[in-house]
Each structure stands twice: as C-alpha cells, then as structure tokens.
Design an enzyme around this catalytic site. Structure first.
Site, PDB file in Angstrom:
ATOM      1  N   ARG A  43       0.832  -1.344  -0.173  1.00 27.66           N
ATOM      2  CA  ARG A  43       0.019   0.041  -0.041  1.00 27.66           C
ATOM      3  C   ARG A  43       0.681   1.173   0.004  1.00 27.66           C
ATOM      4  O   ARG A  43       1.466   1.223   0.938  1.00 27.66           O
ATOM      5  CB  ARG A  43      -1.361  -0.190   1.338  1.00 27.66           C
ATOM      6  CG  ARG A  43      -2.043   1.362   1.651  1.00 27.66           C
ATOM      7  CD  ARG A  43      -2.328   1.131   2.147  1.00 27.66           C
ATOM      8  NE  ARG A  43      -3.145   2.024   3.188  1.00 27.66           N
ATOM      9  CZ  ARG A  43      -3.446   3.368   3.627  1.00 27.66           C
ATOM     10  NH1 ARG A  43      -2.027   3.736   3.445  1.00 27.66           N
ATOM     11  NH2 ARG A  43      -4.082   4.360   3.447  1.00 27.66           N
ATOM     12  N   SER A 112     -13.288  -3.838   0.864  1.00 22.93           N
ATOM     13  CA  SER A 112     -13.139  -3.118   1.687  1.00 22.93           C
ATOM     14  C   SER A 112     -14.905  -3.116   2.398  1.00 22.93           C
ATOM     15  O   SER A 112     -15.353  -2.276   0.906  1.00 22.93           O
ATOM     16  CB  SER A 112     -12.569  -1.435   1.881  1.00 22.93           C
ATOM     17  OG  SER A 112     -11.232  -1.774   2.268  1.00 22.93           O
ATOM     18  N   LYS A 142      -5.698   6.022   9.926  1.00 27.43           N
ATOM     19  CA  LYS A 142      -7.008   6.823   9.546  1.00 27.43           C
ATOM     20  C   LYS A 142      -7.537   6.894  10.691  1.00 27.43           C
ATOM     21  O   LYS A 142      -8.520   6.173  10.586  1.00 27.43           O
ATOM     22  CB  LYS A 142      -7.588   5.600   8.174  1.00 27.43           C
ATOM     23  CG  LYS A 142      -6.747   5.301   7.332  1.00 27.43           C
ATOM     24  CD  LYS A 142      -7.450   4.969   6.447  1.00 27.43           C
ATOM     25  CE  LYS A 142      -7.434   4.448   5.366  1.00 27.43           C
ATOM     26  NZ  LYS A 142      -8.348   3.598   3.784  1.00 27.43           N
TER      27      LYS A 142
END
Length: 209
Positions: A43, A112, A142
């Site tokens: 990622r 997700s 996040k």
C-alpha cells in the site's frame, strides 16, 4: 471464489507503510516476513507510478521467496504487472468483476466494507474472496475512519469467506478481535511501528494457535 491452496485463509495480514524510502521498506518487510503472515499488502498512496512499480516488483520477489502472498492495494494494473497474488479494492477503487476479468480466476480479490454488512454481501456476490471491516479500533493511520463494531464478524459468518479486521490492531487487543470471529488481522503500525516488529508480528500470528 479463488484462493490458492498454498496460502492460508486465516492469520496476520500485514500492510506496508507508505514510504518513498525503498531500502527501508524492504528492510522492514524482510525483518517481519519470518513471522509467516498469511498475506502482505503493498500500500503506497504517496509516491509516483515508477517508484510504486519498482517497490512492488521487489516485494513480489521477497514475498515469493518467503512463501507469503502479495496483495496490491487499489491498483489492478499494478497487480497484473508484477504478478501479484491479488488486489484489494476500496469502495471507489474499481469493480470486482472487472478486476477478476483482468487478473484471472486464481487471483485473490478483497473488498473494503467499512461498517456495512450489505457491502460485504454485495462484494461476495460480485466475486470477492474476502471482505474487510474496520476500523475496529481507533487507527493512527486513518484517524477519521468510521468505527466498525466487532459484532459484524458474527453477523457475517454466513458469507463463507475470510473476514478481515483492520484499524488500530495490536497484540494487546488482537485476542478480542479474533474471538469475535475475524479470520485475519490487517495491521500496519501495530507491527511496523513496534519496538520489536518481528515479535509483534509473531504475537499477532499466534492468535490462531
């Protein structure tokens, strides 16, 4: 659904930290791959396509040597280019059916689903191999992510697919999340920011005995 027999369907699901420092990234991954995570997801939201390609190519070689599956976050084309084991897609990152057509029947496709069980049902119906719920705990990666209740893992048991927990997971809270029904624990900071990343990875991997 597709899932290579050689890759576990339960366990630690490592996600790489965003960095342009490739040597540090590779060193970090080499340090924790001996924990034999079920999957490692590349990622990187903060760098250019050429560097992403170079990093993904090296991670493909490292994970293959370690016998660990490589998943690419949000980029079907990159997953195809480096021969990754699959791709993970967020709500706005592309169509699961299109990813299947591009990557083939043996690719692992993840989706997700945030805190929404209907999204999980829709993803599986579209051909996803696993679904991810989160954030299950407050997440430094996040901080504004919606919180997902642990009850989602029991509620989604009938899906018949691995269910991944993500968000703020550490060795200290992992047991509760596994007990709730999570098949995989997706972790970034809980491993890579730990004082001893390998020990943290091993502790998280031990949750399934």
């Amino acid at each position: 659904m597709a899932w290579p027999d050689a890759l576990p369907r339960r366990g630690l699901y490592l996600i790489t930290p965003d960095t342009t420092d490739s040597l540090r990234l590779f060193s970090q991954c080499l340090r924790v791959l001996p924990a034999r995570p079920a999957l490692l997801q590349y990622r990187n939201k903060s760098t250019d396509p050429a560097l992403r390609l170079a990093q993904a190519q090296t991670l493909r070689a490292l994970t293959r040597a370690a016998g660990v599956g490589l998943i690419i976050n949000d980029d079907v084309a990159l997953a195809a280019q480096v021969g990754a084991d699959g791709v993970h897609l967020g709500r706005d990152d592309g169509d699961i059916a299109a990813a299947r057509a591009r990557l083939g029947e043996h690719a692992i496709l993840g989706a997700s689903c945030y805190d929404q069980l209907p999204l999980a049902h829709a993803a599986i119906a579209a051909g996803a191999d696993y679904v991810a719920f989160g954030a299950v705990c407050p997440s430094a990666t996040k901080p504004n992510a919606v919180r997902a209740p642990l009850s989602l893992f029991a509620d989604s048991a009938a899906l018949g697919a691995p269910r991944v927990a993500i968000g703020g997971i550490t060795p200290a809270n992992a047991g509760e999340i596994v007990a709730a029904g999570a098949d995989m624990l997706a972790v970034i900071g809980g491993v890579f920011d730990a004082e001893d990343p390998l020990a943290a990875a091993c502790a998280l991997s031990a949750g399934w005995g």
